[in-house]
Design a protein around this motif. Structure first.
Motif, PDB file in Angstrom:
ATOM      1  N   ASP A   1     158.162 -62.753  50.240  1.00  0.00           N
ATOM      2  CA  ASP A   1     158.752 -64.167  49.669  1.00  0.00           C
ATOM      3  C   ASP A   1     159.496 -64.000  48.722  1.00  0.00           C
ATOM      4  OD1 ASP A   1     156.347 -65.383  50.693  1.00  0.00           O
ATOM      5  OD2 ASP A   1     154.928 -64.485  49.034  1.00  0.00           O
ATOM      6  N   ARG A   2     160.201 -62.700  48.456  1.00  0.00           N
ATOM      7  CA  ARG A   2     161.223 -62.793  47.694  1.00  0.00           C
ATOM      8  C   ARG A   2     162.624 -63.625  48.254  1.00  0.00           C
ATOM      9  NH1 ARG A   2     164.650 -57.136  45.947  1.00  0.00           N
ATOM     10  NH2 ARG A   2     166.118 -58.440  44.600  1.00  0.00           N
ATOM     11  N   TYR A   3     162.613 -63.562  49.560  1.00  0.00           N
ATOM     12  CA  TYR A   3     163.690 -64.201  50.392  1.00  0.00           C
ATOM     13  C   TYR A   3     163.101 -65.170  51.098  1.00  0.00           C
ATOM     14  CZ  TYR A   3     166.530 -60.132  48.835  1.00  0.00           C
ATOM     15  OH  TYR A   3     167.309 -59.357  48.218  1.00  0.00           O
TER      16      TYR A   3
ATOM     17  N   ALA B   1     170.988 -64.985  41.739  1.00  0.00           N
ATOM     18  CA  ALA B   1     170.554 -64.445  42.751  1.00  0.00           C
ATOM     19  C   ALA B   1     171.735 -64.244  43.720  1.00  0.00           C
ATOM     20  CB  ALA B   1     169.340 -65.254  43.560  1.00  0.00           C
TER      21      ALA B   1
ATOM     22  N   LEU C   1     163.061 -54.156  49.589  1.00  0.00           N
ATOM     23  CA  LEU C   1     162.630 -55.681  49.418  1.00  0.00           C
ATOM     24  C   LEU C   1     161.378 -55.936  48.836  1.00  0.00           C
ATOM     25  CD1 LEU C   1     163.914 -57.277  53.090  1.00  0.00           C
ATOM     26  CD2 LEU C   1     165.308 -56.802  50.739  1.00  0.00           C
ATOM     27  N   ALA C   2     161.433 -56.413  47.365  1.00  0.00           N
ATOM     28  CA  ALA C   2     159.966 -56.395  46.864  1.00  0.00           C
ATOM     29  C   ALA C   2     158.825 -56.977  47.667  1.00  0.00           C
ATOM     30  CB  ALA C   2     160.164 -56.928  45.822  1.00  0.00           C
ATOM     31  N   ASP C   3     159.220 -58.038  48.379  1.00  0.00           N
ATOM     32  CA  ASP C   3     158.026 -58.613  49.210  1.00  0.00           C
ATOM     33  C   ASP C   3     158.911 -59.765  50.081  1.00  0.00           C
ATOM     34  OD1 ASP C   3     157.516 -59.931  45.931  1.00  0.00           O
ATOM     35  OD2 ASP C   3     158.048 -61.411  47.658  1.00  0.00           O
TER      36      ASP C   3
ATOM     37  N   THR D   1     167.203 -66.299  46.373  1.00  0.00           N
ATOM     38  CA  THR D   1     165.835 -66.195  45.818  1.00  0.00           C
ATOM     39  C   THR D   1     165.850 -66.987  44.808  1.00  0.00           C
ATOM     40  OG1 THR D   1     166.280 -64.443  44.069  1.00  0.00           O
ATOM     41  CG2 THR D   1     166.130 -63.602  46.121  1.00  0.00           C
ATOM     42  N   ARG D   2     164.698 -67.227  44.217  1.00  0.00           N
ATOM     43  CA  ARG D   2     164.403 -68.180  43.290  1.00  0.00           C
ATOM     44  C   ARG D   2     164.785 -67.453  41.795  1.00  0.00           C
ATOM     45  NH1 ARG D   2     160.191 -69.372  46.806  1.00  0.00           N
ATOM     46  NH2 ARG D   2     160.040 -71.514  47.234  1.00  0.00           N
ATOM     47  N   ASP D   3     165.417 -66.284  41.632  1.00  0.00           N
ATOM     48  CA  ASP D   3     165.898 -65.658  40.609  1.00  0.00           C
ATOM     49  C   ASP D   3     167.293 -66.317  40.161  1.00  0.00           C
ATOM     50  OD1 ASP D   3     163.548 -63.940  40.497  1.00  0.00           O
ATOM     51  OD2 ASP D   3     164.685 -62.603  42.061  1.00  0.00           O
TER      52      ASP D   3
END
Length: 565
Positions: A288-290, A502, A284-286, A497-499
């Motif tokens: 805040d990603r989720y 997602a 998990l990158a960070d 996520t905001r991607d």
């Protein structure tokens, strides 16, 4: 596995040679580079090893060949093969037994008269009498104890069906602890895991804490950022190739998957699924990603007409709910409220939001959300595998009637208003109420959903009906295991996520966001009205003070503002 034996037999000295000849006998193409790398790890890797390899590499076939090779070298070994299910494990041991029966250089291992020879467990011919069979197949939930083993091979013990929820993963972690009780306490004893992670919280990630080393073979050459996340787990051959030629990034590593096939897999599994099952990237990158967490919700039994006047959120361990399925990340759980007021009032209003299905496997989803004293109460969320059929339209109307919705709002981004026109006569007949379309959104969907739900959840203003959690989980159990989670609301909540793109499916969370946005918009309007009223009252006070100062004496009724006006 004993390495003390020194022979002049190349089959016994090198598993890669053995694998090549076995593949040749079976009429298979020459083993791929990825399979040879895996074969080398199986032979020469540490005693506690986890091999994570992409789907389609041929893990089970290579592992079956490895079992034959171990017995070819030392017929006295006891090997236990554990898979996710008993049937899968039995299929594995049946395949091993068939290889022994058919391959010429293995036929001396055929079970002899009086020896065990079933697909569940069998002995090899040269094996001495022993309580434990030469090969035993067991499902991970089966009876592991009762036998002893020199080598335990856990072949794909983690699958979607046994790792989808936190409770399932916790149980699986407890089951694999039995391996240590089965394994013989010898320096040569080994436990080998081969598998593909099924979740970002894969049980394989926790094994290094217990002394295991992980080796990873991805389907294509990873980016620099991915390499950093793999750390020392990435296959040395992949690293060497990239250091020699950095332009290989994104190119296939295995000859079984060319660029076109990889693109097909990416389209089929989505970005997150592809990263997990083909790139073996569980990081998990960070945080805040989720951004949406289950722990920020309040979960309780909700009434369809009334709710507590006040609630208090809490996250103490004692408030954690263990009797509902949790599809969030490890440590992210549902919690009941810390305090519930004894005073209950009828909801201010109940809205039903509908998101009509698009194409393919999309759902026509809905969310029913009530409002009371600044909190939103999620009474029901679900989906229908249909779009404009009368059965779907009528089902929506019956849901609205069941929960007493005051208004039904429709997402207008599909069908140019056609859905509302088709729904209107059914609604007029079944549950007459206000029917309208929401404002057409031009923003990126993921940003809109997160921006709507995150502040409401962070302030613990979203209350979930406890029974909805179970309904949502059970609503997809008829689907193939790999598709069940992607349609579930609470999986969508925790994985968005905001991607862009997602989520592979976002129908239910989209409907929930529509309903929540409706009420937050109403709240904003109410707030503006209250602020305007406060400004008017403040101005009236200031004017009265001013006029009193100018005119002297106490102000007379009617209001001085009215007199001035």
């Amino acid at each position: 596995m004993s390495r003390s034996q020194s022979t002049s037999d190349p089959l016994a000295d090198d598993f890669k040679v053995f694998l090549y000849l076995l593949w040749n006998h079976l009429g298979l193409p020459e083993p791929t580079r990825s399979q040879f790398i895996m074969a080398d790890w199986l032979q020469n890797g540490p005693r506690r090893l986890v091999i994570e390899a992409f789907r389609g590499i041929g893990k089970s076939w290579v592992t079956a060949a490895f079992v034959c090779w171990l017995l070819y070298r030392d017929p006295q070994l006891k090997i236990m093969v554990v898979s996710a299910s008993k049937n899968r494990a039995d299929d594995f041991s049946t395949f091993v037994l068939r290889l022994i029966e058919e391959v010429p250089f293995l036929q001396h291992l055929r079970p002899r008269e009086g020896q065990r020879s079933s697909k569940i467990s069998f002995d090899v011919g040269p094996a001495r009498a022993d309580q434990s069979p030469s090969v035993k197949s067991v499902g991970i939930t089966g009876q592991l104890t009762g036998s002893r083993a020199d080598v335990i091979i856990a072949d794909d013990i983690e699958v979607t069906g046994n790792s989808a929820t936190q409770t399932m993963r916790d149980r699986l972690k407890e089951l694999i602890k039995e391996f240590s009780a089965v394994l013989k306490p010898l320096e040569t004893s080994r436990i080998l895991y081969l598998g593909t992670p099924q979740t970002e919280q894969s049980i394989y990630n926790a094994l290094p804490e217990r002394g295991y080393e992980i080796r990873v073979i991805p389907v294509q050459y990873p980016t620099q950022a991915q390499r950093a996340r793999y750390g020392t787990r990435l296959a040395a051959e992949v690293v060497a190739d990239l250091e020699r030629d950095p332009t290989l990034v994104g190119q296939p590593f295995c000859t079984r998957f060319n660029a076109d096939v990889i693109q097909e897999k990416l389209a089929e599994y989505g970005t997150a699924g592809f990263a997990l099952q083909f790139m073996l990237d569980t990081s998990l990158a960070d945080a805040d990603r989720y951004p949406l967490k289950l722990r920020d919700l309040i979960v309780m039994d909700l009434d369809r007409k009334r709710a507590p006047v006040s609630l208090a959120w809490g996250s103490d361990t004692a408030l954690s709910l263990s009797d509902v399925p949790t599809v969030g990340f490890d440590g992210d759980r549902f919690y009941k409220p810390f305090h519930v007021s004894q005073d209950w009032s009828e909801y201010t209003g109940i809205v039903m939001a509908v998101d009509p299905s698009g194409r393919g496997g999309d759902e026509t989803s809905y969310a029913i959300v009530a409002f009371l004293h600044g909190r939103l109460f999620v009474l029901d969320v679900g989906g229908f595998r249909g779009g404009y059929e009368d059965s779907t339209l009528e089902a929506i109307c019956h849901r609205a009637k069941e929960y007493g919705a005051n208004e039904v709002i429709i997402e207008p981004n599909f069908g140019d208003g056609m859905f509302l026109k088709l729904l209107a006569p059914h609604m007029a007949r079944i549950h007459p109420c206000k029917l309208s379309e929401t404002d057409r959104s031009t923003n990126q969907k993921e940003l809109r959903i997160v921006d709507t739900l995150e502040p409401v959840m962070n302030q613990h203003r979203l209350v979930i009906d406890k029974h909805l959690i179970l309904r949502d989980y059970e609503s997809t159990t008829s689907l193939p295991p790999e598709q069940q989670n992607i349609y579930r609301l609470f999986f969508q909540i925790t994985r968005i996520t905001r991607d862009r793109g997602a989520l592979k499916k976002d129908d239910r969370i989209d409907a929930l966001a529509l309903a929540v946005h409706y009420w937050t918009k109403q709240l904003a309007q109410d707030t503006e009205k209250a602020a305007e009223q406060a400004r008017t009252e403040a101005l009236e006070r200031e004017l009265e003070v001013f006029l009193q100062h100018v005119m002297g004496g106490a102000p007379e009724a009617p209001s001085l503002i009215q007199r001035v006006i």
